[in-house]
Structures are given as structure tokens and as C-alpha cells.
Design a protein around this motif. Structure first.
Motif, PDB file in Angstrom:
ATOM      1  N   ALA A 121      -4.994   0.646  -9.842  1.00  0.00           N
ATOM      2  CA  ALA A 121      -3.727   0.575  -9.108  1.00  0.00           C
ATOM      3  C   ALA A 121      -3.954   0.783  -7.616  1.00  0.00           C
ATOM      4  O   ALA A 121      -3.335   0.117  -6.781  1.00  0.00           O
ATOM      5  CB  ALA A 121      -2.750   1.620  -9.644  1.00  0.00           C
ATOM      6  N   ALA A 130      -2.899  -1.583  -4.512  1.00  0.00           N
ATOM      7  CA  ALA A 130      -2.118  -1.132  -3.357  1.00  0.00           C
ATOM      8  C   ALA A 130      -2.855  -1.425  -2.057  1.00  0.00           C
ATOM      9  O   ALA A 130      -2.260  -1.895  -1.079  1.00  0.00           O
ATOM     10  CB  ALA A 130      -1.828   0.368  -3.477  1.00  0.00           C
ATOM     11  N   MET A 135      -1.927   5.869  -2.320  1.00  0.00           N
ATOM     12  CA  MET A 135      -0.944   4.874  -2.770  1.00  0.00           C
ATOM     13  C   MET A 135       0.440   5.208  -2.242  1.00  0.00           C
ATOM     14  O   MET A 135       1.203   4.306  -1.855  1.00  0.00           O
ATOM     15  CB  MET A 135      -0.937   4.774  -4.296  1.00  0.00           C
ATOM     16  CG  MET A 135      -2.166   4.099  -4.858  1.00  0.00           C
ATOM     17  SD  MET A 135      -2.004   3.639  -6.614  1.00  0.00           S
ATOM     18  CE  MET A 135      -2.022   5.240  -7.409  1.00  0.00           C
ATOM     19  N   VAL A 171       1.295   0.969  -9.448  1.00  0.00           N
ATOM     20  CA  VAL A 171       1.275   1.661  -8.160  1.00  0.00           C
ATOM     21  C   VAL A 171       2.535   2.498  -7.987  1.00  0.00           C
ATOM     22  O   VAL A 171       2.483   3.682  -7.653  1.00  0.00           O
ATOM     23  CB  VAL A 171       1.145   0.660  -6.993  1.00  0.00           C
ATOM     24  CG1 VAL A 171       1.288   1.367  -5.651  1.00  0.00           C
ATOM     25  CG2 VAL A 171      -0.177  -0.097  -7.064  1.00  0.00           C
TER      26      VAL A 171
END
Length: 204
Positions: A7, A11, A141, A166
Motif C-alpha cells: 500500500a 501511495a 501514507m 492506503v
């Protein structure tokens, strides 16, 4: 690669794509939507979020945010001045150079993160404590999600759509920080009862 690490790469890639948007270069010398932060400095700050750092002994995510000095700092306090200065320094080479550097970093992360051990610890250079790598990536993130919105709004483009992988941990973190700051009842009302919602449930 763990879900958090994958994730984070998504991002970071989204941030790199936003930095490459021609509108960023066109607005490079303009003010951003954040007070005292120009577009160039904000872009540099966004780009800095894609840089994990090694170290030892972790604290929890909430303990990390209990310790950072910028949460309650005013615009003119040294913590926030240093954040703006760091972003401006990162952006000193111009829009194209910053976008290219960030894209290179994302490519390196795609290769490096899967090889990191499950218990890997990191110490960001700007604090004196450590986090697990996955918790650190969640903090990045969050920064990418928030500042991508800031930068997109500053240059007049649509905020990049980030995937649930995310946004779910980011919204969880922001919710937990808002609960710690305002209490569970205020957050509950803000999310479910607008007529009784407080004026703000900002996490910071």
C-alpha cells in the motif's frame, strides 16, 4: 510484500504521479493552500514521504504522535518552520527534478521493501525514537494522503484517488488521533449525528 508495504508503494507512486503533473510545475513559485508554504516547498515535503530510514526499538503509532513536536506547534514555531524549510530544500532543483527523483525512489522501494524482514525497525531522522517499518510506512501514507490533497488543491487539479489499502489505515490512524484529542463522543457525533457534531474533530 506485506499489505502495508504494498500500500505504501501505491501511495508513493500516486504522489510521484501528482508531482509529475504539469500543473505543479506551472504553479511552482505560487503560494499553496497551506499558510506559509509555497507550492514548491509543499511538493518537496510530499516527495520526502517516500524515504524510509533504518534504526532500532519501536514505539507504537499513537506514542509516536504523542511525542512529535509539530502536532500542537504554531505556524511560526521551529518545528513547522523546519518542516517548510525541509520541503523547500527538497524542491530546490525544480519541479521536473523533484518528480524524477521521486519516481526513482518509488522504483527502488518496489524492490527494497519486499526484502525487508518482518521485524524491521526504523528511526526517522527527525525524531529520537523508533517505529516498526510497517507503522512508519503508515505515517508516510497519512502524510502522502493529506499533502496530496493539499498540493492538488493548490495547483487546481483533482486530488489523486488512493486505494482502500492506503486509505483504510490512514483513516484508522486519523480517527484514533481525533479520538485521543477530542474524545470518543465527539468523533462519534461527527461521524453519525451532524446536528450534534462539534465544530472540529481534526486529528492535529
Amino acid at each position: 510484500m506485506t499489505g502495508t508495504r504494498e500500500a505504501f508503494v501505491q501511495a508513493a507512486a500516486s504522489a510521484a504521479a501528482l508531482l509529475r503533473d504539469p500543473a505543479v510545475a506551472a504553479s511552482w513559485e505560487s503560494a499553496s493552500v497551506l499558510p506559509e508554504f509555497g507550492v514548491a516547498g509543499l511538493a518537496g515535503h510530499l516527495a520526502r514521504q517516500a524515504q524510509p530510514v533504518p534504526a532500532d526499538r519501536p514505539v507504537s503509532l499513537l506514542d509516536h504522535y504523542a511525542r512529535v513536536s509539530w502536532i500542537d506547534a504554531g505556524l511560526g514555531d521551529e518545528a513547522n518552520v523546519e518542516i517548510r524549510r525541509g520541503g523547500e530544500g527538497e524542491a530546490a532543483g525544480g519541479a521536473a527534478a523533484l518528480a524524477a527523483k521521486t519516481e526513482t525512489t518509488v522504483g527502488a522501494l518496489r524492490s527494497a521493501l519486499p526484502a525487508e524482514p518482518p521485524g524491521r525497525l526504523v528511526r526517522p531522522s527527525w525524531v529520537s525514537w523508533t517505529l516498526t517499518l510497517d507503522d512508519f510506512l503508515i505515517t508516510r501514507m497519512m502524510e502522502i494522503a493529506v499533502h496530496s490533497d493539499d498540493l492538488a488543491l493548490s495547483v487546481g487539479v483533482v486530488t489523486p484517488a488512493l486505494p482502500p489499502a492506503v486509505l483504510d489505515p490512514v483513516l484508522d490512524l486519523l480517527t484514533r488521533l481525533a479520538v485521543r484529542r477530542h474524545g470518543p463522543t465527539a468523533v462519534l457525533r461527527a461521524l453519525s449525528r451532524s446536528e450534534r457534531a462539534p465544530g472540529t474533530i481534526s486529528a492535529f
